[in-house]
Design a protein around this motif. Structure first.
Motif, PDB file in Angstrom:
ATOM      1  N   GLU A   1       0.840  -1.206   0.000  1.00 37.29           N
ATOM      2  CA  GLU A   1       0.000   0.000   0.000  1.00 37.29           C
ATOM      3  C   GLU A   1       0.876   1.257   0.000  1.00 37.29           C
ATOM      4  OE1 GLU A   1      -3.028   2.437   2.930  1.00 37.29           O
ATOM      5  OE2 GLU A   1      -3.009   0.246   3.111  1.00 37.29           O
ATOM      6  N   SER A   2       1.905   1.266   0.838  1.00 31.96           N
ATOM      7  CA  SER A   2       2.810   2.427   0.929  1.00 31.96           C
ATOM      8  C   SER A   2       3.549   2.669  -0.386  1.00 31.96           C
ATOM      9  CB  SER A   2       3.831   2.213   2.057  1.00 31.96           C
ATOM     10  OG  SER A   2       3.169   2.041   3.283  1.00 31.96           O
ATOM     11  N   ILE A   3       4.022   1.579  -1.009  1.00 34.91           N
ATOM     12  CA  ILE A   3       4.741   1.688  -2.291  1.00 34.91           C
ATOM     13  C   ILE A   3       3.822   2.259  -3.366  1.00 34.91           C
ATOM     14  CG2 ILE A   3       5.762   0.334  -4.191  1.00 34.91           C
ATOM     15  CD1 ILE A   3       6.828  -1.596  -1.958  1.00 34.91           C
ATOM     16  N   LEU A   4       2.597   1.733  -3.441  1.00 35.36           N
ATOM     17  CA  LEU A   4       1.671   2.143  -4.506  1.00 35.36           C
ATOM     18  C   LEU A   4       1.187   3.580  -4.334  1.00 35.36           C
ATOM     19  CD1 LEU A   4      -0.425  -1.115  -5.046  1.00 35.36           C
ATOM     20  CD2 LEU A   4       1.498  -0.277  -6.390  1.00 35.36           C
ATOM     21  N   LYS A   5       1.000   4.008  -3.094  1.00 37.56           N
ATOM     22  CA  LYS A   5       0.572   5.395  -2.861  1.00 37.56           C
ATOM     23  C   LYS A   5       1.606   6.387  -3.408  1.00 37.56           C
ATOM     24  CE  LYS A   5      -2.610   5.061   1.047  1.00 37.56           C
ATOM     25  NZ  LYS A   5      -2.779   5.241   2.507  1.00 37.56           N
ATOM     26  N   ILE A   6       2.876   6.043  -3.274  1.00 38.61           N
ATOM     27  CA  ILE A   6       3.949   6.902  -3.810  1.00 38.61           C
ATOM     28  C   ILE A   6       3.950   6.848  -5.334  1.00 38.61           C
ATOM     29  CG2 ILE A   6       6.464   7.202  -3.958  1.00 38.61           C
ATOM     30  CD1 ILE A   6       6.497   6.056  -0.997  1.00 38.61           C
ATOM     31  N   GLU A   7       3.876   5.622  -5.877  1.00 38.57           N
ATOM     32  CA  GLU A   7       3.927   5.457  -7.338  1.00 38.57           C
ATOM     33  C   GLU A   7       2.732   6.110  -8.039  1.00 38.57           C
ATOM     34  OE1 GLU A   7       6.236   4.129  -9.525  1.00 38.57           O
ATOM     35  OE2 GLU A   7       7.537   4.186  -7.764  1.00 38.57           O
ATOM     36  N   LEU A   8       1.554   6.039  -7.407  1.00 37.24           N
ATOM     37  CA  LEU A   8       0.340   6.552  -8.042  1.00 37.24           C
ATOM     38  C   LEU A   8       0.298   8.076  -8.141  1.00 37.24           C
ATOM     39  CD1 LEU A   8      -2.289   4.078  -6.558  1.00 37.24           C
ATOM     40  CD2 LEU A   8      -1.765   4.370  -8.987  1.00 37.24           C
ATOM     41  N   LYS A   9       1.194   8.741  -7.444  1.00 38.30           N
ATOM     42  CA  LYS A   9       1.274  10.210  -7.560  1.00 38.30           C
ATOM     43  C   LYS A   9       1.611  10.628  -8.991  1.00 38.30           C
ATOM     44  CE  LYS A   9       2.500  11.144  -2.744  1.00 38.30           C
ATOM     45  NZ  LYS A   9       3.576  11.530  -1.796  1.00 38.30           N
ATOM     46  N   ARG A  10       2.238   9.704  -9.736  1.00 47.19           N
ATOM     47  CA  ARG A  10       2.628  10.012 -11.119  1.00 47.19           C
ATOM     48  C   ARG A  10       1.616   9.488 -12.142  1.00 47.19           C
ATOM     49  NH1 ARG A  10       6.884   7.464 -12.799  1.00 47.19           N
ATOM     50  NH2 ARG A  10       7.218   5.981 -11.109  1.00 47.19           N
ATOM     51  N   TYR A  11       0.518   8.928 -11.647  1.00 41.77           N
ATOM     52  CA  TYR A  11      -0.490   8.355 -12.556  1.00 41.77           C
ATOM     53  C   TYR A  11      -1.575   9.394 -12.823  1.00 41.77           C
ATOM     54  CZ  TYR A  11      -3.653   4.861 -14.584  1.00 41.77           C
ATOM     55  OH  TYR A  11      -4.461   4.144 -15.436  1.00 41.77           O
ATOM     56  N   ARG A  12      -1.907   9.593 -14.071  1.00 37.23           N
ATOM     57  CA  ARG A  12      -2.832  10.665 -14.460  1.00 37.23           C
ATOM     58  C   ARG A  12      -4.285  10.219 -14.596  1.00 37.23           C
ATOM     59  NH1 ARG A  12      -0.053  13.079 -12.269  1.00 37.23           N
ATOM     60  NH2 ARG A  12       1.806  14.217 -12.879  1.00 37.23           N
ATOM     61  N   GLY A  13      -4.514   8.916 -14.688  1.00 38.51           N
ATOM     62  CA  GLY A  13      -5.886   8.432 -14.889  1.00 38.51           C
ATOM     63  C   GLY A  13      -6.682   8.381 -13.592  1.00 38.51           C
ATOM     64  N   THR A  14      -7.956   7.988 -13.701  1.00 37.33           N
ATOM     65  CA  THR A  14      -8.811   7.827 -12.515  1.00 37.33           C
ATOM     66  C   THR A  14      -8.544   6.464 -11.870  1.00 37.33           C
ATOM     67  OG1 THR A  14     -10.566   7.029 -13.973  1.00 37.33           O
ATOM     68  CG2 THR A  14     -10.671   9.336 -13.281  1.00 37.33           C
ATOM     69  N   VAL A  15      -8.424   6.455 -10.547  1.00 33.11           N
ATOM     70  CA  VAL A  15      -8.045   5.243  -9.819  1.00 33.11           C
ATOM     71  C   VAL A  15      -9.044   4.960  -8.698  1.00 33.11           C
ATOM     72  CG1 VAL A  15      -6.222   4.101  -8.466  1.00 33.11           C
ATOM     73  CG2 VAL A  15      -5.596   5.767 -10.237  1.00 33.11           C
TER      74      VAL A  15
ATOM     75  N   ASP B   1       5.245   3.118 -14.293  1.00 29.31           N
ATOM     76  CA  ASP B   1       5.553   3.105 -15.737  1.00 29.31           C
ATOM     77  C   ASP B   1       5.452   1.702 -16.337  1.00 29.31           C
ATOM     78  OD1 ASP B   1       6.239   5.756 -15.213  1.00 29.31           O
ATOM     79  OD2 ASP B   1       8.332   5.264 -14.840  1.00 29.31           O
ATOM     80  N   ASN B   2       5.394   0.657 -15.466  1.00 28.19           N
ATOM     81  CA  ASN B   2       5.274  -0.725 -15.972  1.00 28.19           C
ATOM     82  C   ASN B   2       3.876  -1.032 -16.511  1.00 28.19           C
ATOM     83  OD1 ASN B   2       7.169  -1.868 -13.096  1.00 28.19           O
ATOM     84  ND2 ASN B   2       7.929  -1.333 -15.110  1.00 28.19           N
ATOM     85  N   LEU B   3       2.860  -0.272 -16.071  1.00 30.65           N
ATOM     86  CA  LEU B   3       1.464  -0.618 -16.380  1.00 30.65           C
ATOM     87  C   LEU B   3       1.156  -0.751 -17.875  1.00 30.65           C
ATOM     88  CD1 LEU B   3      -0.818   1.224 -13.786  1.00 30.65           C
ATOM     89  CD2 LEU B   3      -0.272  -1.202 -13.926  1.00 30.65           C
ATOM     90  N   PRO B   4       1.718   0.113 -18.758  1.00 27.12           N
ATOM     91  CA  PRO B   4       1.405  -0.041 -20.184  1.00 27.12           C
ATOM     92  C   PRO B   4       1.786  -1.398 -20.788  1.00 27.12           C
ATOM     93  CG  PRO B   4       2.341   2.125 -19.763  1.00 27.12           C
ATOM     94  CD  PRO B   4       2.480   1.351 -18.496  1.00 27.12           C
TER      95      PRO B   4
END
Length: 359
Positions: free
Chosen positions: A222-236, A330-333
């Motif tokens: 959860e902690s890792i993803l909260k940091i990574e998602l700051k760079r995600y532009r879509g709706t989550v 950045d791995n998601l695509p």
């Protein structure tokens, strides 16, 4: 079965007890509980911790019993996973012994006509037909896989039936986990189990994150993803996998957080989401297969089973994965390069499977 029940032709009572290891064992028992009701059995549910809390929310009208906790904990470092389990082994053995005694006392109190245990090793009684549910005929633990598999198989063989939530032939979902040669029993493949249904809905979220599993690894991810998602532009939509008395919802910019969801809400949210980011737990995989979703997996560090499943799905061209410490948003695509989890057209023949209780 008691003489009174036989004379009155009353519905049979079945104890169903999932392991409390995250929410997976409990959630895959939901379609079984519903099928038991549909075929005029009376299910009584037994578990502990968040598994029991979640099932109480799903079936508030059913009798719920509490079993001793196995006190399963994950190591903070995945490399110490086996050592941590070994440290917890005495507590776990004590809990298994206590649950066996508890089931014996409940037999007198509730007059069970059958037992279904989802990976609870002490939920068994010689007086009635007992079913054991597992997708791990082989228990993967690295170099000790041969030993843990043999130990597990020796426990399973005392049960009347072993139900495996996968298909017998090829292609299948769990590979070497759910298929093994020279077993001391004959497994019954009941097909993938899921409480989910695919629906045509409008897309509401670009990404759905769903967490599960014991601490501390759930919280670390959860902690890792909260940091990574700051760079995600879509709706989550982000479901933390923490079962509490009340549902909590929080909106932070483009991310909607929930502590947990009921099955109905979860089904709706899955259908409204374009892609899914999750652990490669087997129940999650079965749900995503039923929904035909595209997903990205992050196996729990040190859990050989989840790493094996993630690798298998990648090799089968269905979904990519990354290890927890290497994951970047950045791995998601990479998901676009994979087919997604394809549906196994399987409708369990519950009447046939439940015939074990008509002996």
């Amino acid at each position: 079965m008691s003489i009174k029940k036989e004379i009155n032709n009353a519905p049979k009572t079945i104890l169903i007890a999932p392991l409390n290891w995250g929410l997976g064992h409990a959630t895959r028992c939901i379609p079984i509980i519903k099928a038991l009701q549909e075929y005029n059995y009376i299910p009584i549910v037994a578990s502990d911790g968040i598994a029991l809390a979640m099932l109480r929310k799903e079936f508030p009208y059913l009798k719920m019993l509490e079993l001793p906790s196995y006190q399963i904990e994950y190591a903070k470092n995945g490399k110490n996973f086996k050592w941590k389990l070994l440290q917890n082994a005495p507590k776990m053995m004590k809990a298994i012994w206590n649950e066996k005694k508890l089931v014996a006392s409940w037999m007198k109190q509730y007059d069970f006509d059958g037992i279904i245990s989802d990976n609870r090793l002490g939920v068994f009684n010689k007086k009635v037909p007992c079913v054991y549910i597992t997708h791990q005929l082989n228990v993967m633990t690295g170099q000790t896989t041969w030993l843990t598999s043999k130990l597990h198989q020796n426990i399973i063989k005392k049960y009347t039936k072993c139900w495996v939530p996968d298909v017998a032939g090829q292609p299948n979902l769990a590979g070497e986990l759910s298929h093994s040669n020279n077993l001391p029993f004959v497994p019954t493949y009941i097909g993938p189990l899921s409480r989910m249904h695919q629906k045509e809905t409008q897309q509401k979220y670009d990404l759905m994150v769903i967490l599960s599993g014991p601490e501390p690894q759930r919280g670390l991810l959860e902690s890792i993803l909260k940091i990574e998602l700051k760079r995600y532009r879509g709706t989550v939509v982000f479901i933390k996998g923490i079962v509490e008395k009340e549902q909590k919802k929080e909106q932070l910019k483009n991310i909607t957080y929930f502590n947990f969801m009921t099955s109905r809400q979860l089904e709706q949210t899955f259908n409204e989401s374009d892609i899914v980011l999750a652990r490669s737990g087997y129940t999650t995989i079965m749900d995503l297969v039923r929904l035909g979703k595209k997903a990205f997996f992050i196996p729990t560090p040190g859990q050989y089973e989840q790493l094996y499943l993630a690798k298998k799905l990648k090799e089968d061209g269905m979904a990519p994965y990354a290890e927890q410490n290497n994951f970047k948003i950045d791995n998601l695509p990479e998901i676009k390069m994979y087919t997604g989890l394809s549906y196994f057209n399987n409708t369990p023949n519950w009447k046939q499977f439940f015939s074990v209780f008509e002996i």
